[in-house]
Write a protein that holds these residues in place. Structure first.
Motif, PDB file in Angstrom:
ATOM      1  N   VAL A 187       0.860  -1.183   0.000  1.00  0.00           N
ATOM      2  CA  VAL A 187       0.000   0.000   0.000  1.00  0.00           C
ATOM      3  C   VAL A 187       0.890   1.225   0.000  1.00  0.00           C
ATOM      4  O   VAL A 187       1.825   1.334   0.797  1.00  0.00           O
ATOM      5  N   LYS A 188       0.625   2.151  -0.899  1.00  0.00           N
ATOM      6  CA  LYS A 188       1.496   3.309  -1.085  1.00  0.00           C
ATOM      7  C   LYS A 188       1.187   4.376  -0.039  1.00  0.00           C
ATOM      8  O   LYS A 188       0.555   5.400  -0.326  1.00  0.00           O
ATOM      9  N   ALA A 189       1.652   4.118   1.192  1.00  0.00           N
ATOM     10  CA  ALA A 189       1.376   5.038   2.287  1.00  0.00           C
ATOM     11  C   ALA A 189       1.888   6.437   1.989  1.00  0.00           C
ATOM     12  O   ALA A 189       1.195   7.433   2.216  1.00  0.00           O
ATOM     13  N   SER A 190       3.113   6.524   1.463  1.00  0.00           N
ATOM     14  CA  SER A 190       3.660   7.852   1.166  1.00  0.00           C
ATOM     15  C   SER A 190       2.823   8.556   0.109  1.00  0.00           C
ATOM     16  O   SER A 190       2.755   9.787   0.079  1.00  0.00           O
ATOM     17  N   GLY A 191       2.176   7.775  -0.758  1.00  0.00           N
ATOM     18  CA  GLY A 191       1.328   8.359  -1.797  1.00  0.00           C
ATOM     19  C   GLY A 191       0.062   8.955  -1.233  1.00  0.00           C
ATOM     20  O   GLY A 191      -0.273  10.120  -1.511  1.00  0.00           O
ATOM     21  N   TYR A 192      -0.678   8.186  -0.417  1.00  0.00           N
ATOM     22  CA  TYR A 192      -1.925   8.771   0.090  1.00  0.00           C
ATOM     23  C   TYR A 192      -1.645   9.839   1.144  1.00  0.00           C
ATOM     24  O   TYR A 192      -2.433  10.771   1.324  1.00  0.00           O
ATOM     25  N   ILE A 193      -0.499   9.738   1.818  1.00  0.00           N
ATOM     26  CA  ILE A 193      -0.140  10.805   2.758  1.00  0.00           C
ATOM     27  C   ILE A 193       0.127  12.101   1.997  1.00  0.00           C
ATOM     28  O   ILE A 193      -0.302  13.180   2.417  1.00  0.00           O
ATOM     29  N   LEU A 207      -6.427   5.897  -4.307  1.00  0.00           N
ATOM     30  CA  LEU A 207      -5.095   5.317  -4.431  1.00  0.00           C
ATOM     31  C   LEU A 207      -4.962   4.093  -3.538  1.00  0.00           C
ATOM     32  O   LEU A 207      -4.393   3.072  -3.941  1.00  0.00           O
ATOM     33  N   HIS A 208      -5.508   4.161  -2.342  1.00  0.00           N
ATOM     34  CA  HIS A 208      -5.441   3.014  -1.431  1.00  0.00           C
ATOM     35  C   HIS A 208      -6.165   1.811  -2.025  1.00  0.00           C
ATOM     36  O   HIS A 208      -5.708   0.663  -1.872  1.00  0.00           O
ATOM     37  N   LEU A 214     -10.107  -2.800   1.641  1.00  0.00           N
ATOM     38  CA  LEU A 214     -10.770  -2.702   2.940  1.00  0.00           C
ATOM     39  C   LEU A 214     -10.156  -1.552   3.735  1.00  0.00           C
ATOM     40  O   LEU A 214      -9.541  -1.728   4.792  1.00  0.00           O
ATOM     41  N   VAL A 215     -10.329  -0.354   3.211  1.00  0.00           N
ATOM     42  CA  VAL A 215      -9.613   0.818   3.726  1.00  0.00           C
ATOM     43  C   VAL A 215     -10.023   1.131   5.162  1.00  0.00           C
ATOM     44  O   VAL A 215      -9.179   1.387   6.028  1.00  0.00           O
ATOM     45  N   GLY A 216     -11.319   1.117   5.438  1.00  0.00           N
ATOM     46  CA  GLY A 216     -11.789   1.455   6.775  1.00  0.00           C
ATOM     47  C   GLY A 216     -11.313   0.479   7.831  1.00  0.00           C
ATOM     48  O   GLY A 216     -10.902   0.875   8.927  1.00  0.00           O
ATOM     49  N   SER A 217     -11.356  -0.813   7.511  1.00  0.00           N
ATOM     50  CA  SER A 217     -10.918  -1.829   8.477  1.00  0.00           C
ATOM     51  C   SER A 217      -9.433  -1.698   8.767  1.00  0.00           C
ATOM     52  O   SER A 217      -8.995  -1.787   9.923  1.00  0.00           O
ATOM     53  N   LEU A 218      -8.639  -1.479   7.741  1.00  0.00           N
ATOM     54  CA  LEU A 218      -7.207  -1.309   7.947  1.00  0.00           C
ATOM     55  C   LEU A 218      -6.917  -0.046   8.747  1.00  0.00           C
ATOM     56  O   LEU A 218      -5.979  -0.006   9.546  1.00  0.00           O
TER      57      LEU A 218
END
Length: 925
Positions: A187-193, A207-208, A214-218
């Motif tokens: 998951v591109k954390a730096s991207g969505y940040i 992007l996530h 399962l964005v909310g659960s994560l």
């Protein structure tokens, strides 16, 4: 990439006298496309030779294109250099190969050269790129702009400068950001940040979805391995990545109670059955449905979600969040049949399913082989959590509950039990090792202790004691630690005679989970009960059946299961389309070196983490409400500002969305090439001395102490600011000091040479500054002035007549006042003598120049000779300029020593002539 080896101007006879030898790819290769490289290439191209001009940057022009004007005529540098760039780039006999590096040059027996080089990955298809700059406009990450010598920042996706030739975009990627690299699903954390930082929340959510649906659960329940590898953890503290994701997901779901999309248009006839609706199955269904396959999920429980629904307490993961995550999957047309336990895989094939994915998870449990384990009141942690999550709450008020185990699976039932008893329940975690050996995360253990859970360490149950078949007590024995076992932890050993009986009302066993595979044939499983599938493709021995998730890997984190589901979908899609499975999945770059990032961030502004809001301990003990509170928009963006953009490009994919010719290609790899050339000309130029090595002068510490190259950018028509302004506060300087010979003729920095051009360079700055700032006072501090020939003395006298003051004196140190002005302490070498002090509001350091050592590392044959100062040595500068000790290898321009532009042009002509003579000599001409 195809190299053009047949370019020839009309009416020109190409000199290529190979006389039966193997044909060369090029007559000459020139390394470096500054003034020397371009001039040599044009000269040899005009002679009819086939020329390859290799430049490691994405544009030709070298350092000359960065200049404001040239001395002593003060002609526009761009007006001089840009036409040369264009003529070379379009010369029919010259092939320009930018953004490429030479790796090795070897001279062969016949006098020609074998060259290994590679085209660097620009992540842009240069053939398709139109240079429109849209990618640069939308890019979310900034880095220091080397075109402006780091005075300002630029975007990671960028065209180097307005006059770039070729005018193509490139994307800087140093490597994979540690957060993305560590995430099992990438998951591109730096991207969505970076998108949250820019206020593009919907784009961040989408992007996530590309890596995990399962964005909310994560955002609520992921153990966030990304945070454990965050580079910022080496400074003030890790970026709260999951908290930013929580803000992003909560905001998106509040604005979009239903997904904005439906089933894809290109629906296929292929049908896929997925057994199990946990994270792995849902993830696979999402990506298969996006490819157009018709997907049906079969779930044995009455509600979908697997462990998300029944295995995680609501105080960590509210079930309405799970419901909304499920909509991300079902909106694509995925059908979920609950209450359907699959007992026969062949039946699914008979129902017309073309492929099957088994993702049944690991919800079965280990028991304790001790007396009393079947008593009423003894249960497994998954059974306990299942009952809690479906609303069958046991009565625990004023009871004593013992949870046996020390992993994360023990924390959830312990903390849930506290809440069920509204804080009036005694909960004990019994673990056979010590606190530091507990496998649970520290923050989970600390949270449990805060809420009132007691830790009974170095203890293990030996038997459960019952009355009327109901649990009433447990006998425990104390333990001591022996030698390490296969897990690396010290083995617990019972201490004889230390048994004691503890009254309890409930025992919850959290000693390990087993794969839920009991319904599948033995030949599909290994001796641990795990399903057998290929570790790369997740295909079982039956090519139409795949298996993924905890039933294959053993119990692990939710994000691992999601990653497995996406991988399975990738290979199932290829299988269903009849494509080869022998292809890699998810090309990830090497992880960025965090130490390198931290070194570069030495002068970063300190940014403390945003405080994590939590319910009070008393509130947490009474409610299943999520104890972690979300961030506000301001807090989320503030926390996102702490991201250090470790990999440079965050892969936010915004550039892809705006690129009309679709030339962004993140799968691009370096392209290795091997060629043969008749001769080689090194035109690798010089390096600029880092003025920070002269620590007493304050460069890098005081913002208004700048270098000569930076001053050139401030004075250029394409300057970084809207005027000639000092960096600290944007004020127009009124009193400018220019210091000559910073690092020139200086043994303390191992640079004993005069740079030759510093005197004229500084006077150029002074005259241009007076033109831009008519009221400014300009002082040049110098030991002497070298102004011989070419109208240089006239330039010096002109500067004096304009009112520029020359002070003969060596500056010893610079200090900064509170207003940003600078105090110069210098030795007065004329007049009264002694140490003097003056105040200026901007100081320019005219730095020295150093040899570029690239030429020596590229040539792999006999040693390429250097002169006493580290430049490439000419055999005879007078009679054979540009010739080195290696026959057929020549050096042009500042490769052999710093020189001004006119001298560079002359020397390059000599290099071209020498190379042409060598070609004719080696070919019998």
């Amino acid at each position: 990439m195809t190299l053009n080896t047949d370019r020839c101007p009309a009416g020109t006879e190409v000199i290529n006298l190979n006389f039966g030898k193997k044909a060369l790819d090029y007559d000459v290769m020139i390394v470096g496309a500054g003034v020397a490289g371009m001039e040599t290439a044009a000269s040899m191209g005009d002679m009819g030779y086939k020329v390859l001009l290799v430049e490691k940057n994405s544009s030709i022009g070298g350092k000359a294109i960065l200049l404001s004007k040239v001395f002593p005529t003060l002609d526009c540098a761009s007006c001089i250099v840009t036409p040369k760039m264009a003529s070379v780039a379009h010369h029919p006999n010259v092939q320009v190969m930018t953004y490429s590096e030479v790796d090795k040059i070897v001279r062969k027996v016949d006098g020609s050269f074998a060259v290994d080089l590679h085209r660097k990955a620009a992540y842009v298809d240069f053939d398709a790129c139109t240079g429109c700059g849209k990618c640069e406009e939308i890019c979310t990450v900034t880095v220091p702009d080397e075109f402006n010598y780091d005075l300002v920042t630029r975007r990671v996706a960028h065209i180097p400068f307005p006059q770039a030739v070729p005018k193509k975009a490139i994307i800087d990627r140093r490597g994979e950001a540690p957060c993305t690299f560590t995430c099992p699903a990438n998951v591109k954390a730096s991207g969505y940040i970076s998108l949250v930082r820019a206020g593009r929340y919907e784009e961040a959510f989408n992007l996530h979805l590309e890596n995990a649906p399962l964005v909310g659960s994560l955002a609520r329940a992921c153990y966030a391995p990304c945070e454990s590898d965050c580079t910022r953890g080496g400074k003030e503290g890790t970026v709260h990545i999951r908290g930013i994701k929580r803000f992003m997901a909560d905001r998106y779901y509040a604005e979009h109670p239903e997904p904005e999309y439906g089933p894809v248009e290109n629906q296929l006839d292929t049908r896929v059955a997925i057994v199990g609706s946990g994270p792995a199955g849902l993830s696979a269904a999402f990506y298969l449905a996006r490819e157009g396959h018709q997907v049906t999920i079969f779930e044995a429980e009455e509600q979908a979600g697997g462990m998300l629904r029944t295995g995680i307490p609501a105080y960590r993961l509210p079930k309405d969040v799970v419901d909304r995550d499920l909509k991300n999957v079902t909106a694509l047309g995925v059908e979920i049949k609950t209450g359907h336990r699959i007992t026969s895989l062949p039946d699914l094939k008979q129902q017309g399913f073309n492929a099957v994915l088994i993702s049944t998870g690991a919800a079965d449990e280990h028991g304790l082989d001790i007396e009393g384990q079947d008593l009423d009141g003894v249960m497994g942690c998954m059974h306990f959590l299942h009952e809690v999550n479906v609303g069958k709450m046991p009565v625990l008020e004023n009871k004593t509950v013992m949870v046996i185990g020390g992993g994360n699976a023990a924390m959830d039932p312990a903390r849930a039990a506290i809440r069920i008893g509204a804080g009036k329940v005694h909960v004990i975690i019994n673990y056979r090792r010590g606190r530091k050996e507990m496998p649970a995360h520290d923050w989970e253990i600390e949270g449990a202790e805060e809420e009132g859970v007691e830790l009974m360490l170095m203890s293990a149950p030996t038997r459960f004691i019952g009355k009327d078949d109901k649990l009433v007590a447990v006998e425990c024995i104390s333990m001591e630690l022996g030698e390490p076992d296969e897990s690396g932890r010290r083995r617990p050993i019972p201490i004889k005679g230390s048994e004691k009986v503890i009254p309890i009302d409930m025992a919850i066993l959290s000693i390990g989970l087993l794969p839920s595979t009991s319904g599948f044939p033995a030949e599909m499983k290994n001796d641990k009960g795990l399903l057998i599938s290929d570790p790369q493709t997740l295909q079982t021995p039956d090519p139409a059946i795949f298996a993924c998730g905890d039933c294959v890997t053993a119990p692990t984190m939710m994000i691992n299961a999601i990653a497995q589901g996406r991988r399975a979908a990738f290979y199932m899609d290829r299988h269903l389309k009849g494509e080869s499975l022998n292809v890699p999945f998810d090309g990830v770059l090497e992880k960025t070196d965090k130490n390198l990032v931290l070194e570069e961030a030495e002068h970063f502004v300190e940014r403390q983490p945003v405080a994590q809001h939590m319910l009070s301990v008393e509130e947490r003990r009474k409610t299943f409400e999520c104890y972690e509170q979300g961030m506000s928009e301001e807090e989320a963006r503030q926390e996102a500002q702490r991201c250090m953009n470790c990999g440079e490009c965050s892969q936010c994919m915004e550039c892809v969305s705006v690129c009309a010719p679709q030339c962004i290609d993140f799968a691009q790899k370096p392209i290795p090439l091997s060629i043969n050339v008749g001769t080689v000309v090194m035109s690798t130029g010089f390096e600029i001395l880092d003025p920070a090595t002269k620590q007493l002068l304050g460069y890098g510490r005081f913002p208004n102490v700048i270098s000569g190259p930076q001053m050139d950018r401030l004075l250029a028509p394409t300057r970084p600011y809207n005027g000639v302004l000092r960096p600290s506060d944007g004020k127009e300087p009124e009193n400018i000091a220019i210091l000559l010979c910073v690092g020139s003729r200086d043994q303390t920095v191992c640079n004993p040479l005069c740079c030759r051009i510093g005197c004229m360079y500084s006077m150029k700055h002074a005259q241009l500054a007076m033109g831009a700032l008519p009221m400014a006072e300009i002082t040049i501090y110098t030991i002497d002035v070298r102004a011989f020939g070419k109208g240089y003395d006239e330039f010096y006298e002109q500067s004096r007549s304009m009112g520029i003051e020359f002070v003969k004196g060596k500056v010893a140190r610079i200090e900064q006042f509170s207003n940003g002005n600078l105090s110069l302490h210098y030795e007065d070498m004329l007049g009264e003598g002694g140490m003097k002090t003056r105040e200026h509001d901007l100081v320019v350091l005219t730095v020295g120049f150093l040899p570029n050592r690239d030429a020596f590392s590229l040539y792999k044959g006999d040693e390429l000779a250097a002169d006493d100062f580290g430049y490439v040595r000419e055999v005879d500068p007078i009679s054979e300029p540009a010739r080195t000790n290696v026959d057929g290898l020549f050096a042009a321009g500042a490769t052999i020593g710093v020189m001004d532009i006119p001298d560079t042009v002359l020397h390059s002509g000599a290099a071209a002539a020498q190379a042409a003579v060598y070609l004719q000599r080696t070919r019998g001409g």
